[in-house]
Design a protein around this motif. Structure first.
Motif, PDB file in Angstrom:
ATOM      1  N   VAL A  31     -19.386 -12.198 -13.449  1.00 59.31           N
ATOM      2  CA  VAL A  31     -18.526 -12.493 -14.597  1.00 59.31           C
ATOM      3  C   VAL A  31     -18.322 -11.219 -15.411  1.00 59.31           C
ATOM      4  O   VAL A  31     -19.304 -10.495 -15.622  1.00 59.31           O
ATOM      5  N   PRO A  32     -17.148 -10.945 -15.956  1.00 65.49           N
ATOM      6  CA  PRO A  32     -15.915 -11.730 -15.817  1.00 65.49           C
ATOM      7  C   PRO A  32     -15.017 -11.213 -14.696  1.00 65.49           C
ATOM      8  O   PRO A  32     -15.230 -10.115 -14.168  1.00 65.49           O
ATOM      9  N   LYS A  33     -14.029 -12.013 -14.346  1.00 61.36           N
ATOM     10  CA  LYS A  33     -12.889 -11.588 -13.540  1.00 61.36           C
ATOM     11  C   LYS A  33     -11.652 -12.003 -14.326  1.00 61.36           C
ATOM     12  O   LYS A  33     -11.738 -12.828 -15.225  1.00 61.36           O
ATOM     13  N   THR A  34     -10.516 -11.436 -13.980  1.00 62.25           N
ATOM     14  CA  THR A  34      -9.307 -11.834 -14.708  1.00 62.25           C
ATOM     15  C   THR A  34      -8.714 -13.112 -14.118  1.00 62.25           C
ATOM     16  O   THR A  34      -8.957 -13.458 -12.952  1.00 62.25           O
ATOM     17  N   LEU A  35      -7.923 -13.780 -14.940  1.00 61.62           N
ATOM     18  CA  LEU A  35      -7.215 -14.962 -14.445  1.00 61.62           C
ATOM     19  C   LEU A  35      -6.321 -14.606 -13.260  1.00 61.62           C
ATOM     20  O   LEU A  35      -6.216 -15.379 -12.295  1.00 61.62           O
ATOM     21  N   GLY A  36      -5.693 -13.449 -13.320  1.00 58.35           N
ATOM     22  CA  GLY A  36      -4.841 -13.016 -12.209  1.00 58.35           C
ATOM     23  C   GLY A  36      -5.629 -12.905 -10.908  1.00 58.35           C
ATOM     24  O   GLY A  36      -5.154 -13.341  -9.848  1.00 58.35           O
ATOM     25  N   ASP A  37      -6.825 -12.336 -10.990  1.00 63.76           N
ATOM     26  CA  ASP A  37      -7.702 -12.257  -9.806  1.00 63.76           C
ATOM     27  C   ASP A  37      -8.011 -13.663  -9.307  1.00 63.76           C
ATOM     28  O   ASP A  37      -7.992 -13.930  -8.095  1.00 63.76           O
ATOM     29  N   GLU A  38      -8.339 -14.566 -10.220  1.00 62.50           N
ATOM     30  CA  GLU A  38      -8.711 -15.930  -9.841  1.00 62.50           C
ATOM     31  C   GLU A  38      -7.582 -16.666  -9.126  1.00 62.50           C
ATOM     32  O   GLU A  38      -7.815 -17.423  -8.196  1.00 62.50           O
ATOM     33  N   ARG A  39      -6.367 -16.415  -9.584  1.00 60.53           N
ATOM     34  CA  ARG A  39      -5.242 -17.125  -8.960  1.00 60.53           C
ATOM     35  C   ARG A  39      -5.069 -16.725  -7.502  1.00 60.53           C
ATOM     36  O   ARG A  39      -4.511 -17.484  -6.708  1.00 60.53           O
ATOM     37  N   ARG A  40      -5.561 -15.543  -7.142  1.00 61.74           N
ATOM     38  CA  ARG A  40      -5.455 -15.097  -5.749  1.00 61.74           C
ATOM     39  C   ARG A  40      -6.567 -15.658  -4.865  1.00 61.74           C
ATOM     40  O   ARG A  40      -6.435 -15.669  -3.642  1.00 61.74           O
ATOM     41  N   VAL A  41      -7.684 -16.101  -5.471  1.00 58.56           N
ATOM     42  CA  VAL A  41      -8.838 -16.474  -4.642  1.00 58.56           C
ATOM     43  C   VAL A  41      -9.392 -17.880  -4.889  1.00 58.56           C
ATOM     44  O   VAL A  41     -10.043 -18.442  -4.002  1.00 58.56           O
ATOM     45  N   ASN A  42      -9.188 -18.434  -6.076  1.00 57.73           N
ATOM     46  CA  ASN A  42      -9.851 -19.699  -6.423  1.00 57.73           C
ATOM     47  C   ASN A  42      -9.066 -20.876  -5.835  1.00 57.73           C
ATOM     48  O   ASN A  42      -7.928 -21.124  -6.220  1.00 57.73           O
ATOM     49  N   PRO A  43      -9.662 -21.632  -4.900  1.00 61.87           N
ATOM     50  CA  PRO A  43      -8.882 -22.673  -4.219  1.00 61.87           C
ATOM     51  C   PRO A  43      -8.342 -23.736  -5.175  1.00 61.87           C
ATOM     52  O   PRO A  43      -7.273 -24.303  -4.919  1.00 61.87           O
ATOM     53  N   PHE A  44      -9.059 -23.968  -6.280  1.00 62.30           N
ATOM     54  CA  PHE A  44      -8.625 -25.018  -7.208  1.00 62.30           C
ATOM     55  C   PHE A  44      -7.407 -24.591  -8.039  1.00 62.30           C
ATOM     56  O   PHE A  44      -6.785 -25.421  -8.681  1.00 62.30           O
ATOM     57  N   LEU A  45      -7.080 -23.286  -7.982  1.00 63.03           N
ATOM     58  CA  LEU A  45      -5.847 -22.795  -8.608  1.00 63.03           C
ATOM     59  C   LEU A  45      -4.767 -22.565  -7.560  1.00 63.03           C
ATOM     60  O   LEU A  45      -3.713 -22.023  -7.858  1.00 63.03           O
ATOM     61  N   ARG A  46      -5.048 -22.947  -6.312  1.00 63.43           N
ATOM     62  CA  ARG A  46      -4.156 -22.632  -5.207  1.00 63.43           C
ATOM     63  C   ARG A  46      -3.760 -23.886  -4.416  1.00 63.43           C
ATOM     64  O   ARG A  46      -3.455 -23.827  -3.217  1.00 63.43           O
ATOM     65  N   CYS A  47      -3.758 -25.034  -5.084  1.00 65.89           N
ATOM     66  CA  CYS A  47      -3.521 -26.296  -4.375  1.00 65.89           C
ATOM     67  C   CYS A  47      -2.078 -26.454  -3.911  1.00 65.89           C
ATOM     68  O   CYS A  47      -1.771 -27.382  -3.151  1.00 65.89           O
ATOM     69  N   ASP A  48      -1.190 -25.556  -4.356  1.00 65.12           N
ATOM     70  CA  ASP A  48       0.195 -25.593  -3.849  1.00 65.12           C
ATOM     71  C   ASP A  48       0.417 -24.561  -2.751  1.00 65.12           C
ATOM     72  O   ASP A  48       1.552 -24.345  -2.323  1.00 65.12           O
ATOM     73  N   GLU A  49      -0.651 -23.932  -2.273  1.00 65.39           N
ATOM     74  CA  GLU A  49      -0.540 -22.967  -1.169  1.00 65.39           C
ATOM     75  C   GLU A  49      -0.558 -23.720   0.161  1.00 65.39           C
ATOM     76  O   GLU A  49      -1.516 -24.443   0.451  1.00 65.39           O
ATOM     77  N   PRO A  50       0.464 -23.538   1.000  1.00 60.74           N
ATOM     78  CA  PRO A  50       0.512 -24.276   2.273  1.00 60.74           C
ATOM     79  C   PRO A  50      -0.727 -24.087   3.153  1.00 60.74           C
ATOM     80  O   PRO A  50      -1.201 -25.055   3.762  1.00 60.74           O
TER      81      PRO A  50
END
Ligand code: ZN
Ligand code: FE
Length: 253
Positions: A208-227
């Protein structure tokens, strides 16, 4: 930039000491237990004016009462619906409220799902997400459901600037990311994040910490619209169904 000091507590919790750079005013986020927080405050020469609790669970409020005894007049802030469940609570916040720490405005986002009264506190450059958004993961659904939690995570992801530093409630990152990599083995940023988290933990450093931008690239719960992620859990086109499927797999992983 909001000055943030990490305070490891219990087995894998983080409390945080916040210091407004303009005025020096200090606050504590989620004091799991008093001793390490008091030691950190003493080392910083800091006297907090308030405690900010993200939710009522014991591992986030366990130090409230001792801090109130140590610092008479300390304000204790949590969501209105947590009144009665947060020891020493003096202030009730709701979605959209702003809590001022000296010259720093902390915006309150009500993000139910892990608990119904969960909140995230966010300045322009730092967000305290408790057990809602973890690095590489999210909290379990103790009081809310998948649709609620998914909406809360979207809210965080869409409201905050991608450069916002994410300070979460637990050091679960390496395990979260190993799970994520099993679902998205073709995601290069994710594989890099696994290696980085494992290196940091082996060195005894926080992830900790990481940026939100980093998280959007790796966190599956922020990526549920990724095919690719949707395909890994059955191919639904409904992001809430993908979220629920990923959460269920994580529970059993
Ligand atoms: Zn919790
Ligand atoms: Fe927790």
């Amino acid at each position: 930039m909001l000055d943030v000091t990490l305070v490891p507590c219990l087995s894998d919790n983080y409390a945080y000491v916040l210091r407004d750079p303009a005025t020096g005013e200090c606050a504590v986020v989620d004091p799991s237990e008093a001793e390490p927080v008091l030691a950190a405050l003493s080392a910083l020469g800091a006297r907090p004016t308030m405690v900010l609790n993200t939710h009522h669970h014991y591992d986030h409020v366990g130090g409230n009462e001792a801090l109130c005894e140590a610092f008479p007049g300390l304000r204790v802030i949590a969501h209105a619906s947590d009144q009665g469940r947060v020891p020493g609570q003096t202030g009730a916040v709701q979605d959209g409220d702003r809590v001022m720490l000296g010259g720093t405005a902390l915006r309150v986002l009500h993000v139910p799902g892990h608990t119904l009264g969960a909140v995230t506190y966010a300045s322009d450059d730092a967000a305290f997400t408790g057990d809602t958004l973890f690095l590489g993961g999210c909290g379990r659904l103790f009081e809310g459901d998948a649709a609620m939690m998914y909406a809360s995570l979207r809210r965080i992801a869409e409201t905050l600037d991608p450069a916002t530093r994410i300070f979460c409630g637990h050091e679960y990152t390496a395990n979260n990311l190993r799970f994520a990599a099993a679902l998205e083995p073709g995601n290069g940023a994710l594989l890099d994040a696994v290696a980085d988290a494992e290196r940091r933990r082996a060195a005894g450093e926080p992830t900790v910490p990481k940026t939100l931008g980093d998280e959007r690239r790796v966190n599956p719960f922020l990526r549920c619209d990724e095919p690719a992620l949707a395909a890994a859990v059955g191919g639904s086109h409904d992001p809430v169904a993908v979220f629920a499927a990923v959460r269920e797999r994580r529970n059993n992983w």
